[in-house]
Design a protein around this motif. Structure first.
Motif, PDB file in Angstrom:
ATOM      1  N   GLU A  73      36.385  52.829  24.927  1.00 41.57           N
ATOM      2  CA  GLU A  73      35.299  53.368  25.725  1.00 41.57           C
ATOM      3  C   GLU A  73      34.540  52.521  25.770  1.00 41.57           C
ATOM      4  OE1 GLU A  73      36.768  56.831  22.808  1.00 41.57           O
ATOM      5  OE2 GLU A  73      36.839  54.967  23.060  1.00 41.57           O
ATOM      6  N   ASP A  74      34.123  51.841  24.702  1.00 36.32           N
ATOM      7  CA  ASP A  74      32.895  50.643  24.997  1.00 36.32           C
ATOM      8  C   ASP A  74      33.096  49.616  25.936  1.00 36.32           C
ATOM      9  OD1 ASP A  74      30.268  49.501  23.642  1.00 36.32           O
ATOM     10  OD2 ASP A  74      31.840  47.832  23.634  1.00 36.32           O
ATOM     11  N   LEU A  75      34.320  49.473  26.621  1.00 37.10           N
ATOM     12  CA  LEU A  75      34.413  48.373  27.578  1.00 37.10           C
ATOM     13  C   LEU A  75      33.660  48.811  28.824  1.00 37.10           C
ATOM     14  CD1 LEU A  75      38.301  47.540  27.877  1.00 37.10           C
ATOM     15  CD2 LEU A  75      36.149  45.786  27.736  1.00 37.10           C
ATOM     16  N   ALA A  76      33.168  50.317  28.956  1.00 41.20           N
ATOM     17  CA  ALA A  76      32.425  50.484  30.172  1.00 41.20           C
ATOM     18  C   ALA A  76      31.074  49.731  29.881  1.00 41.20           C
ATOM     19  CB  ALA A  76      32.160  51.948  29.994  1.00 41.20           C
ATOM     20  N   ASN A  77      30.546  49.239  28.869  1.00 43.32           N
ATOM     21  CA  ASN A  77      29.300  48.778  28.647  1.00 43.32           C
ATOM     22  C   ASN A  77      29.306  47.258  28.879  1.00 43.32           C
ATOM     23  OD1 ASN A  77      27.970  51.171  27.808  1.00 43.32           O
ATOM     24  ND2 ASN A  77      28.969  50.762  25.671  1.00 43.32           N
ATOM     25  N   ALA A  78      30.314  46.625  29.235  1.00 41.66           N
ATOM     26  CA  ALA A  78      30.615  45.185  29.274  1.00 41.66           C
ATOM     27  C   ALA A  78      30.020  44.778  30.744  1.00 41.66           C
ATOM     28  CB  ALA A  78      32.034  44.846  29.374  1.00 41.66           C
ATOM     29  N   ARG A  79      29.132  43.670  30.758  1.00 42.98           N
ATOM     30  CA  ARG A  79      28.916  42.884  32.235  1.00 42.98           C
ATOM     31  C   ARG A  79      29.841  42.315  32.657  1.00 42.98           C
ATOM     32  NH1 ARG A  79      23.274  42.286  32.200  1.00 42.98           N
ATOM     33  NH2 ARG A  79      23.653  41.134  34.248  1.00 42.98           N
ATOM     34  N   ARG A  80      30.878  41.498  31.811  1.00 39.74           N
ATOM     35  CA  ARG A  80      32.006  40.924  32.305  1.00 39.74           C
ATOM     36  C   ARG A  80      33.185  40.947  31.396  1.00 39.74           C
ATOM     37  NH1 ARG A  80      28.049  38.187  30.408  1.00 39.74           N
ATOM     38  NH2 ARG A  80      26.827  38.720  32.402  1.00 39.74           N
ATOM     39  N   VAL A  81      34.219  40.587  31.922  1.00 38.42           N
ATOM     40  CA  VAL A  81      35.553  40.690  30.969  1.00 38.42           C
ATOM     41  C   VAL A  81      36.344  39.553  30.996  1.00 38.42           C
ATOM     42  CG1 VAL A  81      37.874  41.943  30.282  1.00 38.42           C
ATOM     43  CG2 VAL A  81      35.693  43.343  31.082  1.00 38.42           C
ATOM     44  N   VAL A  82      36.576  38.880  30.205  1.00 37.21           N
ATOM     45  CA  VAL A  82      37.340  37.563  29.976  1.00 37.21           C
ATOM     46  C   VAL A  82      38.843  38.238  29.710  1.00 37.21           C
ATOM     47  CG1 VAL A  82      38.024  35.403  28.982  1.00 37.21           C
ATOM     48  CG2 VAL A  82      35.700  36.013  29.440  1.00 37.21           C
ATOM     49  N   ASN A  83      39.923  38.126  30.299  1.00 34.31           N
ATOM     50  CA  ASN A  83      40.978  38.365  29.807  1.00 34.31           C
ATOM     51  C   ASN A  83      41.875  37.149  29.279  1.00 34.31           C
ATOM     52  OD1 ASN A  83      43.730  39.387  29.435  1.00 34.31           O
ATOM     53  ND2 ASN A  83      44.185  39.701  31.572  1.00 34.31           N
ATOM     54  N   TRP A  84      42.204  37.096  28.256  1.00 32.32           N
ATOM     55  CA  TRP A  84      42.722  35.828  27.630  1.00 32.32           C
ATOM     56  C   TRP A  84      44.196  36.151  27.210  1.00 32.32           C
ATOM     57  CZ3 TRP A  84      38.949  31.900  25.967  1.00 32.32           C
ATOM     58  CH2 TRP A  84      39.133  30.883  25.718  1.00 32.32           C
ATOM     59  N   GLY A  85      44.948  36.158  28.500  1.00 30.19           N
ATOM     60  CA  GLY A  85      46.370  36.180  28.323  1.00 30.19           C
ATOM     61  C   GLY A  85      47.141  37.319  28.271  1.00 30.19           C
ATOM     62  N   ARG A  86      46.493  38.322  28.566  1.00 31.92           N
ATOM     63  CA  ARG A  86      47.309  39.940  28.610  1.00 31.92           C
ATOM     64  C   ARG A  86      47.791  39.980  30.022  1.00 31.92           C
ATOM     65  NH1 ARG A  86      45.174  44.910  24.852  1.00 31.92           N
ATOM     66  NH2 ARG A  86      44.629  43.507  23.045  1.00 31.92           N
ATOM     67  N   ASP A  87      49.002  40.446  30.032  1.00 28.02           N
ATOM     68  CA  ASP A  87      49.636  40.827  31.465  1.00 28.02           C
ATOM     69  C   ASP A  87      49.362  42.178  31.574  1.00 28.02           C
ATOM     70  OD1 ASP A  87      51.211  41.355  33.668  1.00 28.02           O
ATOM     71  OD2 ASP A  87      52.990  40.210  32.791  1.00 28.02           O
ATOM     72  N   LEU A  88      48.422  42.615  32.237  1.00 23.41           N
ATOM     73  CA  LEU A  88      47.875  44.056  32.190  1.00 23.41           C
ATOM     74  C   LEU A  88      48.912  44.812  33.202  1.00 23.41           C
ATOM     75  CD1 LEU A  88      44.148  43.506  32.781  1.00 23.41           C
ATOM     76  CD2 LEU A  88      45.321  44.570  30.858  1.00 23.41           C
ATOM     77  N   SER A  89      49.743  44.034  34.019  1.00 25.75           N
ATOM     78  CA  SER A  89      50.701  44.853  34.895  1.00 25.75           C
ATOM     79  C   SER A  89      51.817  45.250  34.045  1.00 25.75           C
ATOM     80  CB  SER A  89      51.189  44.050  35.978  1.00 25.75           C
ATOM     81  OG  SER A  89      52.003  42.913  35.600  1.00 25.75           O
ATOM     82  N   ARG A  90      52.101  44.773  32.869  1.00 27.83           N
ATOM     83  CA  ARG A  90      53.161  45.135  32.073  1.00 27.83           C
ATOM     84  C   ARG A  90      53.070  45.682  30.785  1.00 27.83           C
ATOM     85  NH1 ARG A  90      54.804  40.596  35.198  1.00 27.83           N
ATOM     86  NH2 ARG A  90      56.632  40.523  36.332  1.00 27.83           N
TER      87      ARG A  90
END
Length: 643
Positions: free
Chosen positions: A154-171
Motif C-alpha cells: 500500500e505504501d507504493l502510493a507514496n512514491a514520487r517515482r518507481v524504478v523497476n529493476w527487472g520485474r516483468d509486470l506483464s507476466r
C-alpha cells in the motif's frame, strides 16, 4: 441449480494470494472471481486462476495410487500403498534415518504444507537446502538489512517515482501491475531496467537496456555517480556499518570500468542517478530473475545499497522491494523439529543424491515439486531418482518427476483442501476452505502422512489439522481466532507500512550492511556464445502446463542479429545446444532482446520434447544456495532439412 457463492483464497505459488469468490454450478462447473471486498484483489484475477477449474477436471488427472510394475503402472488401494511406504520407510529408518530424503517444493502455499516437513523432521530424515527460486535474493536482503522485509504494498502510493529493476509486470503479479498502472495515471513515472523482451511497455515511461546478469555493475556505477556528484545520504551512511569500505571500492574503480560489463551508456547511467537523487521518495522493485545468475546475490545487494545510500530506505514511498516470506505472519513453531542430520543442495539435487554416502539415499518422498523438470541438470536428477531403492511422488499428473517414481500418491489441489495462506507480496492472511469435494481417491498431505505415521513402529504422530491451523494464528502480528478468520475470510497482519523506519535494521547492532566486493562477469565461452534465459510464462505457474498447451518444438527468441550470426532462420527448427545436450527448437526474432541472449519460456516437460533445465548445469548462486540458471551458455545450430 446453482449453489451459493463461497469465499476462499488462492494457494498457488504466486505473490498476489488473491481472495476468491467461487460460484459452484449445479452442473459441477465452477466460476472463479476476484473478491471485490479485498483491498488487494479488488475484484479481478489473473487468467491462470480464472482457468484453474479446468485443471481440477482434467481427464488425465491421477485419482488412485499408482504402483510401478514391470508391466507398467498398476492402480492399488490406499492401504496397500501406505503399507508399502511404511515397509520401505521402516527399513530405511532402521538402517539410518538419514537414508530417507524429503524433497518439498512450493507448488502450493499454506501452513498445512508444513506437515510433511514436520513428519520427516520427526523421523530424522535428510532434507534439502537452498531453494530453486528466490534463495539468493533472500540471503542478500538478510545480509544487508538483517531480515527479509520491505515497505507494505500500500505504501507504493507514496512514491514520487518507481524504478523497476527487472520485474516483468506483464507476466508476474497482476495486482502489482495494476497498482503501477494507477500510479502512472496519477503522474508517477516508472523507469524500467532490463535486458528487454519483457512485456513492460504499458508499465514504463523510460527504459534502460542492460546486459543480463550485470545489474551489480550498473548499481555500482550509479552509486559512484551519486558519490562524486553530491555524496551519499549522510543519514544513511551513519546507519550503515561498512559504508567506508564500499566508498573505497568505488573510488578506486572508474566509471568506464563499471559501465563496460553492463553495456549501459554514461548518459543512461546519469539518468538512473537522477531518479535516485531527485527530491521525494523513489521506490525500487527488485526482480527475481536477476538473482538467478551466478552472482545473483551480489546483484541484489548492490541494488539494495543504491536504494539505501540514496536515502530511500526506511522512508514512506521508498524502500527496496524484493519480497517477504509468505508464512512470516503465522506462528510456525509447531512445525519445527530441530535441524536435519544433513541437507542436500536442491540446486544440484541429482549430483547430491548420486554422491551421497554414509548412508546412501534409500527412500525419497517428493511433494509439491516437479523437481526433475524444475531443477537444473534434469537428466541427472531423473537418473539419480531412478537408482534409489524406493521413490514416492505426491502429484495429480504424470509429470517428469512422477515418471521417476515407484509409487505415485494422488493429491488434492487448490479449492479441494483447507488451509491458511499468506502472501509474499502483501500482509493479508486468508482462510482457504475446501469449496469442492476431491475427486476419486485424492488425499491432502495431512491425511497421507498422518495415516503413514500411524503405520510405523514406533508410530509418528502429527498434530490434528484443527490444532495446526489454530496454533498458526497465535502470532504477535495477528489478533484473530480460527473461528473468526473462518467467518471473515481474511485479515491484515499488524505490520508497519514502512520497513526499517528510522533506519533501524534487524542486525544485532541495528545497522545496515553494504557489499564491499564486486566480482567480474565471466565471458561467454567461444563455443557457446549465448546466455540462456529461461523466463516465466504468462499462462502457467511453473510446470503446471497441460500437455496440449506445450509447443512442439519449443519456441526460443533471439535478436535478429543473433539469428544471422548463428546461421538460423525465424520460423524454422534449430538445435539449442549446451555442454549437457541439445533440444530441437523453433526460432523467433525479437529486436528488443539483448543480442547475447536466447529466451526460452520455461516449464514444458522433457518427455514431451521440452524441458530447458536438461541443458542447464547445476551450479549454485553466490548466496543462499539458489540455482544459477542464467549462468548457462548455449549456441544455436541450423538443422539441415535436405537429408
Amino acid at each position: 441449480m446453482d449453489m451459493p457463492e463461497k469465499l476462499t483464497a488462492c494457494t498457488q505459488d504466486c505473490p498476489d494470494t488473491c481472495s476468491l469468490v467461487v460460484e459452484c454450478h449445479g452442473s459441477g462447473g465452477l466460476t472463479l472471481r476476484g473478491n471485490p471486498r479485498h483491498p488487494i484483489t479488488r475484484g479481478f484475477l489473473c487468467s491462470r486462476i480464472r482457468h484453474f477449474p479446468k485443471r481440477l477436471q482434467r481427464t488425465d488427472r491421477i485419482l488412485k495410487p499408482l504402483l510401478r510394475t514391470r508391466g507398467g503402472w498398476r492402480s492399488i488401494g490406499w492401504d496397500e500403498a501406505l503399507e508399502r511406504c511404511a515397509e520401505k520407510l521402516q527399513a530405511a529408518r532402521r538402517e539410518d534415518p538419514a537414508s530417507i530424503l524429503h524433497i518439498q517444493g512450493d507448488g502450493a502455499k499454506g501452513v498445512l504444507k508444513l506437515v510433511p516437513k514436520f513428519f520427516f523432521g520427526r523421523l530424522g530424515a535428510t532434507a534439502v537446502s537452498g531453494a530453486l527460486c528466490d534463495a539468493a535474493g533472500i540471503a542478500a536482503c538478510q545480509a544487508d538489512f538483517g531480515s527479509l522485509d520491505c515497505n507494505a504494498l500500500e505504501d507504493l502510493a507514496n512514491a514520487r517515482r518507481v524504478v523497476n529493476w527487472g520485474r516483468d509486470l506483464s507476466r508476474g503479479s497482476v495486482h502489482l501491475a495494476a497498482l503501477i498502472r494507477s500510479l502512472r495515471r496519477r503522474g508517477v513515472p516508472v523507469l524500467t531496467l532490463s535486458p528487454g523482451g519483457d512485456g513492460n511497455g504499458p508499465y514504463t515511461d523510460h527504459r534502460v537496456r542492460i546486459r543480463p546478469g550485470t545489474d551489480r555493475f550498473l548499481a555500482a556505477a550509479v552509486l559512484k555517480i551519486l558519490l562524486d556528484r553530491r555524496g551519499w545520504s549522510q543519514a544513511a551512511v551513519d546507519r550503515t556499518a561498512n559504508a567506508d569500505a564500499l566508498r573505497e571500492l568505488l573510488q578506486k574503480t572508474s566509471l568506464e570500468d563499471l559501465l563496460a560489463p553492463c553495456g549501459v551508456s554514461p548518459a543512461d547511467a546519469e539518468r538512473v542517478a537522477h531518479w535516485y537523487a531527485s527530491p521525494g521518495p523513489t521506490a525500487t522493485l527488485v526482480g527475481w530473475g536477476l538473482q538467478r545468475h551466478p552472482f545473483g546475490g551480489e546483484n541484489v545487494r548492490f541494488i539494495n545499497a543504491l536504494a539505501l545510500l540514496s536515502g530511500n530506505v526506511g522512508r514512506a514511498g521508498g524502500g527496496s522491494r524484493f519480497g517477504i516470506l509468505s508464512l512470516r505472519n503465522f506462528n510456525t513453531d509447531w512445525a519445527r523439529w530441530g535441524p536435519p542430520p544433513r541437507a542436500l543442495p536442491v540446486a544440484g539435487i541429482g549430483r547430491a543424491i548420486q554422491e551421497c554416502s554414509d548412508p546412501p539415499i534409500r527412500f525419497v518422498w517428493i511433494n509439491g515439486s516437479n523437481v526433475v523438470n524444475q531443477a537444473p541438470d534434469s537428466r541427472r536428477t531423473a537418473a539419480a531418482l531412478e537408482a534409489v531403492d524406493f521413490v514416492v511422488v505426491v502429484d495429480a499428473f504424470m509429470t517428469d518427476t512422477a515418471r521417476c517414481a515407484d509409487l505415485i500418491l494422488p493429491c488434492t489441489l487448490m479449492l479441494e483442501q483447507e488451509d491458511l495462506v499468506g502472501s509474499f507480496l502483501h500482509d493479508y492472511v486468508h482462510y482457504a476452505p475446501a469449496v469442492v469435494e476431491a475427486p476419486g481417491e485424492a488425499r491432502d498431505d495431512h491425511a497421507m502422512v498422518g495415516d503413514l505415521g500411524r503405520r510405523l513402529d514406533p508410530p509418528v504422530e502429527v498434530p490434528e489439522k484443527e490444532t495446526c491451523l489454530a496454533r498458526s494464528l497465535t502470532s504477535p502480528c495477528l489478533d484473530v481466532s480460527l473461528d473468526d478468520l473462518r467467518q471473515r475470510g481474511f485479515v491484515r497482519a499488524a505490520r508497519p507500512l514502512v520497513a526499517y523506519e528510522g533506519m533501524r535494521f534487524d542486525h544485532p547492532d541495528g545497522l545496515a550492511r553494504v557489499p564491499t566486493e564486486l566480482h567480474g562477469e565471466p565471458p561467454a565461452p567461444s563455443e557457446y556464445p549465448l546466455r540462456l534465459l529461461t523466463l516465466i510464462r504468462r499462462s502457467a505457474t511453473h510446470s503446471q502446463i497441460p500437455p496440449e498447451d506445450q509447443r512442439r518444438p519449443p519456441l526460443v527468441r533471439v535478436h535478429p542479429e543473433t539469428a544471422r550470426a548463428q546461421g538460423v532462420a525465424a520460423g524454422l527448427p534449430a538445435r539449442l545446444v549446451s555442454p549437457l545436450g541439445q533440444l530441437v527448437v523453433e526460432v523467433m526474432e525479437e529486436p528488443q532482446l539483448d543480442p547475447g541472449s536466447v529466451v526460452y519460456r520455461r516449464g514444458d516437460w522433457m518427455h514431451l520434447g521440452g524441458g530447458a533445465n536438461q541443458l542447464i548445469a547445476a551450479n549454485p548462486t553466490d548466496l543462499g544456495g539458489g540455482a544459477a540458471y542464467y549462468g548457462q551458455y548455449v549456441r544455436l545450430e541450423s538443422i539441415d532439412r535436405s537429408n
